[in-house]
Design a protein around this motif. Sequence first.
Motif, PDB file in Angstrom:
ATOM      1  N   PHE B  19       0.842  -1.198   0.000  1.00 15.00           N
ATOM      2  CA  PHE B  19       0.000   0.000   0.000  1.00 15.00           C
ATOM      3  C   PHE B  19       0.882   1.254   0.000  1.00 15.00           C
ATOM      4  CE2 PHE B  19      -2.843   3.070   2.284  1.00 15.00           C
ATOM      5  CZ  PHE B  19      -3.756   3.210   1.252  1.00 15.00           C
ATOM      6  N   GLY B  20       1.986   1.199   0.737  1.00 16.59           N
ATOM      7  CA  GLY B  20       2.920   2.325   0.761  1.00 16.59           C
ATOM      8  C   GLY B  20       3.511   2.620  -0.609  1.00 16.59           C
ATOM      9  N   VAL B  23       0.880   4.372  -2.629  1.00 16.04           N
ATOM     10  CA  VAL B  23       0.722   5.775  -2.196  1.00 16.04           C
ATOM     11  C   VAL B  23       1.875   6.617  -2.740  1.00 16.04           C
ATOM     12  CG1 VAL B  23       0.613   7.340  -0.214  1.00 16.04           C
ATOM     13  CG2 VAL B  23      -0.557   5.139  -0.113  1.00 16.04           C
ATOM     14  N   LEU B  24       3.081   6.099  -2.588  1.00 18.73           N
ATOM     15  CA  LEU B  24       4.258   6.851  -3.054  1.00 18.73           C
ATOM     16  C   LEU B  24       4.218   7.037  -4.575  1.00 18.73           C
ATOM     17  CD1 LEU B  24       6.654   8.126  -1.653  1.00 18.73           C
ATOM     18  CD2 LEU B  24       7.957   6.046  -2.037  1.00 18.73           C
ATOM     19  N   GLN B  27       1.108   9.617  -5.150  1.00 17.95           N
ATOM     20  CA  GLN B  27       0.856  10.771  -4.290  1.00 17.95           C
ATOM     21  C   GLN B  27       1.033  12.100  -5.014  1.00 17.95           C
ATOM     22  OE1 GLN B  27       3.362  12.975  -2.901  1.00 17.95           O
ATOM     23  NE2 GLN B  27       5.079  12.012  -3.966  1.00 17.95           N
ATOM     24  N   ASP B  45      -3.694  18.252   1.095  1.00 14.52           N
ATOM     25  CA  ASP B  45      -3.094  17.031   1.643  1.00 14.52           C
ATOM     26  C   ASP B  45      -4.109  16.239   2.476  1.00 14.52           C
ATOM     27  OD1 ASP B  45      -0.803  17.475   0.301  1.00 14.52           O
ATOM     28  OD2 ASP B  45       0.467  17.857   2.045  1.00 14.52           O
ATOM     29  N   GLY B  48      -6.113  14.505  -0.084  1.00 14.79           N
ATOM     30  CA  GLY B  48      -5.289  13.449  -0.684  1.00 14.79           C
ATOM     31  C   GLY B  48      -5.212  12.226   0.225  1.00 14.79           C
ATOM     32  N   GLN B  49      -5.015  12.477   1.518  1.00 16.03           N
ATOM     33  CA  GLN B  49      -4.959  11.356   2.469  1.00 16.03           C
ATOM     34  C   GLN B  49      -6.309  10.647   2.546  1.00 16.03           C
ATOM     35  OE1 GLN B  49      -3.401  12.561   6.296  1.00 16.03           O
ATOM     36  NE2 GLN B  49      -1.591  13.516   5.381  1.00 16.03           N
ATOM     37  N   ASP B  50      -7.374  11.452   2.591  1.00 10.83           N
ATOM     38  CA  ASP B  50      -8.722  10.855   2.626  1.00 10.83           C
ATOM     39  C   ASP B  50      -8.950   9.985   1.393  1.00 10.83           C
ATOM     40  OD1 ASP B  50      -9.226  12.154   4.965  1.00 10.83           O
ATOM     41  OD2 ASP B  50     -10.458  13.746   4.089  1.00 10.83           O
ATOM     42  N   PHE B  52      -6.726   8.322  -0.418  1.00 14.87           N
ATOM     43  CA  PHE B  52      -6.005   7.039  -0.327  1.00 14.87           C
ATOM     44  C   PHE B  52      -6.696   6.100   0.677  1.00 14.87           C
ATOM     45  CE2 PHE B  52      -2.386   9.284  -2.314  1.00 14.87           C
ATOM     46  CZ  PHE B  52      -2.094   8.359  -3.302  1.00 14.87           C
ATOM     47  N   LEU B  53      -7.185   6.658   1.785  1.00 16.71           N
ATOM     48  CA  LEU B  53      -7.867   5.808   2.770  1.00 16.71           C
ATOM     49  C   LEU B  53      -9.185   5.271   2.202  1.00 16.71           C
ATOM     50  CD1 LEU B  53      -7.213   7.944   5.974  1.00 16.71           C
ATOM     51  CD2 LEU B  53      -6.117   5.811   5.339  1.00 16.71           C
ATOM     52  N   LEU B  56      -8.416   2.515  -0.120  1.00 21.14           N
ATOM     53  CA  LEU B  56      -8.105   1.281   0.622  1.00 21.14           C
ATOM     54  C   LEU B  56      -9.395   0.580   1.054  1.00 21.14           C
ATOM     55  CD1 LEU B  56      -6.012  -0.580   2.013  1.00 21.14           C
ATOM     56  CD2 LEU B  56      -6.120   0.934   4.001  1.00 21.14           C
ATOM     57  N   ASP B  57     -10.363   1.374   1.496  1.00 24.54           N
ATOM     58  CA  ASP B  57     -11.649   0.793   1.914  1.00 24.54           C
ATOM     59  C   ASP B  57     -12.366   0.127   0.751  1.00 24.54           C
ATOM     60  OD1 ASP B  57     -11.482   1.386   4.545  1.00 24.54           O
ATOM     61  OD2 ASP B  57     -12.619   3.255   4.428  1.00 24.54           O
ATOM     62  N   ARG B  58     -12.158   0.673  -0.454  1.00 25.99           N
ATOM     63  CA  ARG B  58     -12.924   0.193  -1.614  1.00 25.99           C
ATOM     64  C   ARG B  58     -12.091  -0.654  -2.565  1.00 25.99           C
ATOM     65  NH1 ARG B  58     -15.326   5.716  -4.057  1.00 25.99           N
ATOM     66  NH2 ARG B  58     -15.299   6.918  -2.146  1.00 25.99           N
ATOM     67  N   LEU B  59     -10.993  -1.195  -2.110  1.00 27.28           N
ATOM     68  CA  LEU B  59     -10.101  -1.926  -3.026  1.00 27.28           C
ATOM     69  C   LEU B  59     -10.822  -3.063  -3.751  1.00 27.28           C
ATOM     70  CD1 LEU B  59      -6.560  -2.276  -1.386  1.00 27.28           C
ATOM     71  CD2 LEU B  59      -7.245  -0.918  -3.358  1.00 27.28           C
TER      72      LEU B  59
END
Lengths: 106, 182
Positions: B19-20, B23-24, B27, B45, B48-50, B52-53, B56-59
């Motif tokens: 996941f990192g 994101v990288l 981003q 930012d 942007g963070q929201d 990515f989260l 992740l919830d909807r992968l």
Amino acid sequence: MDEHLKRHLAPGDDGRAFTEAVLFRAAGALARRRQAVAEGPTWSLLEVWARPWLIATLLLLAVAIAVPSIPWGAEPAATTDAGVSADALLGSANDSDVVLSVALGN
Amino acid sequence: MEPDAALVARAAAGDREAFGVLVLRYQESVRRVTRAVTGNADDADDAGQDAFLSALDRLETYDPSRPFGPWLMRIASNAAIDLVRRRTVRAAQPLEPDTATPGPTPATDAESAEIRSAFAAALAELTPRQRAAVTLFDVEGYAHAEIAKMLRVPEGTVRSDVFHAWRVLRKRLRVYGPETEE
């Protein structure tokens, strides 16, 4: 202009701090995913898949129960005017049919 | 380089490293779009963070046969637009030149502060959706049809948004010479 816009919007860092912040906030969700994988497959997927089939089966069962209880055809009309219908039928029948029905009845 | 679909599969299993990497990898694009939409580095930012989260919830809803970038950008654009809507009371301030382009580079040295503030003023004149559309089209290189799907608007609306944004940017930047007018 595109390059100017790109430069204007550039974060201006290597993104590692941002990535760490995201990973920090995502720690709980990632841990829950790891736990779910460790616990093995759940029935949720099966439930999601099976739900339409379950509903369809229940509907079919309901229809199958309801169908025999429905008074099909023109039976009510025949019972209300049974004498006239019988006479009409007899009148319209050929002699050979009457003879056959009498023979069968005997 | 590990493909996005493989990273997504690992991230879906809770792999922090995968996941990192995702994101990288994305981003910079995500933050450019959220900066354009919010007009504020901090809000950008946060959005942007929201994004990515939320991704992740909807992968599980991501189709691995399709590119990951547009799917993520759709989430990011909408996260930024939603954040702007939620914060209507707190009017978005134009990007401050220092936070917009920190870190001295030859390009930023050459670029005058006037041009940067003109960009900020021009972006502030646009609606959040227009800012998202022009950034996704001009900076990130997505097609009108892809942007339409991301922003859930008709393709004609995206074309109109981009055209309007160009007009505003050109008008604001005309005084700074032909280089910025293209």
